[in-house]
Scaffold this motif. Structure first.
Motif, mmCIF file in Angstrom:
data_model
loop_
_atom_site.group_PDB
_atom_site.id
_atom_site.type_symbol
_atom_site.label_atom_id
_atom_site.label_comp_id
_atom_site.label_asym_id
_atom_site.label_seq_id
_atom_site.Cartn_x
_atom_site.Cartn_y
_atom_site.Cartn_z
ATOM 1 N N HIS A 1 26.263 47.190 -29.302
ATOM 2 C CA HIS A 1 26.556 47.865 -27.704
ATOM 3 C C HIS A 1 28.241 46.365 -27.717
ATOM 4 C CE1 HIS A 1 26.863 47.105 -23.383
ATOM 5 N NE2 HIS A 1 28.165 46.486 -23.550
ATOM 6 N N GLU A 2 26.894 44.879 -28.391
ATOM 7 C CA GLU A 2 27.461 43.551 -28.448
ATOM 8 C C GLU A 2 28.185 43.235 -29.740
ATOM 9 O OE1 GLU A 2 27.134 42.113 -25.320
ATOM 10 O OE2 GLU A 2 25.987 43.081 -25.082
ATOM 11 N N HIS B 1 31.716 44.803 -28.450
ATOM 12 C CA HIS B 1 32.979 43.985 -27.923
ATOM 13 C C HIS B 1 32.864 43.262 -28.567
ATOM 14 C CE1 HIS B 1 31.604 44.847 -23.217
ATOM 15 N NE2 HIS B 1 30.288 44.351 -23.898
ATOM 16 N N HIS C 1 33.827 48.149 -21.455
ATOM 17 C CA HIS C 1 32.461 49.067 -20.825
ATOM 18 C C HIS C 1 33.244 50.005 -20.993
ATOM 19 C CE1 HIS C 1 30.041 45.259 -20.029
ATOM 20 N NE2 HIS C 1 30.297 45.445 -21.169
ATOM 21 N N TYR D 1 26.058 50.992 -19.845
ATOM 22 C CA TYR D 1 24.881 50.259 -19.771
ATOM 23 C C TYR D 1 24.037 51.536 -18.880
ATOM 24 C CZ TYR D 1 26.703 45.648 -18.680
ATOM 25 O OH TYR D 1 26.821 44.448 -18.602
HETATM 26 ZN ZN ZN Z 1 28.901 44.680 -22.883
#
Ligand code: ZN
Length: 329
Positions: free
Chosen positions: A239-240, A243, A249, A301
């Motif tokens: 996920h990071e 980015h 998101h 999330y």
């Molecule tokens: Zn994030």
């Protein structure tokens, strides 16, 4: 089996060979079921179920295409065989072998990611080199890169996380961004002696030793080449890293009550960000079962690690395509 016997067939073995179209066939490779790390198991077999489910790892014979055959147009030839099924003292059992070929699959080159990790004392714990490597290695299958070079960031020891707060995290990210990138100010004043680092083309990942409640990963910018992540959680690191690879998101309201902020509306995504098919995690050699069989896109999330050790986030096909396009050849 129409209910006869146990309605299953144990001891079904399979093997596969590959051909880059127009070239010689590869050797035969056995199925990889139950191996760890994932690799062909000599004579590897499964028990065939009457009603195989894609979500059950061993309801299917699973094969790995060797890297040397992941190029160009590739066809596969599979043989599946059972020997002595239902054998008894006065009956040798049934033996049968079937084969089938696949249509060609086309492989395209993608850039190999270069990852540099930084060990951060966080929540009172310092991650080992092995933990940092494992964290990043388990993120790689979620990213469209054939593999990744993973090394510690040279000249950097353990970094102190101080009070392990979000503001400390962001200060650390800013420090490393400054070290990594040449700002326009630095570029303009380099002749006066400003320190303008060479771009190493790598993504630097700050990895926390522990992740107490309230800790959160981050990437200060999208895209970026520095991010901060939790230890021992591949989908979290993916996920990071995503980015850093220009992904924002996806604002799905998750069963855990969280909704990722500042993201795309779920309605703008196929299936509202819920995956339609079952992902396969080649690191764990298992299907990703998710929460109640549901797996959401990696930029939500929804990624609470659940009891069986699997996760409920994975890149959806659209995410994969966006990452694929951004990473490039
Ligand atoms: Zn994030």
């Amino acid at each position: 089996m129409n209910g006869w016997g146990t309605n299953t067939v144990p001891g079904v073995v399979g093997r596969v060979r590959f051909q880059i179209l127009g070239n010689p066939w590869s050797p035969w490779y056995d199925a990889v079921n139950t191996s760890q790390p994932i690799a062909p198991v000599p004579g590897g077999s499964i028990t065939v179920q009457a009603n195989p489910q894609r979500i059950n790892t061993d309801d299917t014979l699973n094969f790995l295409i060797p890297p040397a055959f992941c190029m160009g147009d590739v066809i596969a030839h599979v043989e599946v065989r059972v020997t002595g099924f239902d054998a008894r003292p006065d009956f040798p059992g049934f033996s049968e072998s079937v084969g089938a070929g696949s249509p060609p699959v086309t492989f395209e080159p993608r850039r190999t990611l270069d990852l540099r990790y930084v060990r951060v004392n966080w929540g009172g714990t310092t991650p080992s080199d092995a933990t940092c490597r494992a964290t990043l290695l388990t993120a790689v299958p979620l990213l469209p890169t054939p593999m990744a070079f993973i090394q510690p960031l040279a000249g950097t020891g353990v970094v102190s996380g101080g009070a392990s707060t979000s503001s400390r995290r962001d200060d650390l990210l800013d420090d490393f961004l400054d070290r990594h990138d040449c700002s326009s100010w630095e570029a303009a004043t380099e002749f006066l002696g400003s320190d303008c680092p060479e771009d190493d083309g790598a993504i630097w990942v700050l990895i926390a030793g522990a992740f107490p409640a309230g800790s959160q990963g981050n990437s200060r910018h999208i895209p970026s080449d520095v991010c901060f992540t939790a230890p021992n959680d591949g989908p979290y690191a993916a996920h990071e890293l995503s980015h850093c690879l220009n992904q924002i998101h996806l604002g799905v309201p998750c069963p855990n009550g969280k909704t990722a902020p500042h993201g795309d509306a779920p309605g703008a995504w196929p299936g509202g960000g819920l995956l339609a098919d079952v992902p396969f995690d080649v690191t764990a050699n298992t299907t990703v079962r998710g929460l109640g069989g549901k797996v959401w896109d990696v930029m939500t999330y929804c990624g609470t690690v659940i009891s069986d050790g699997s996760d409920n986030t994975w890149p959806s096909p659209q995410r994969w395509q966006q990452l694929w396009d951004y990473i490039g050849a």
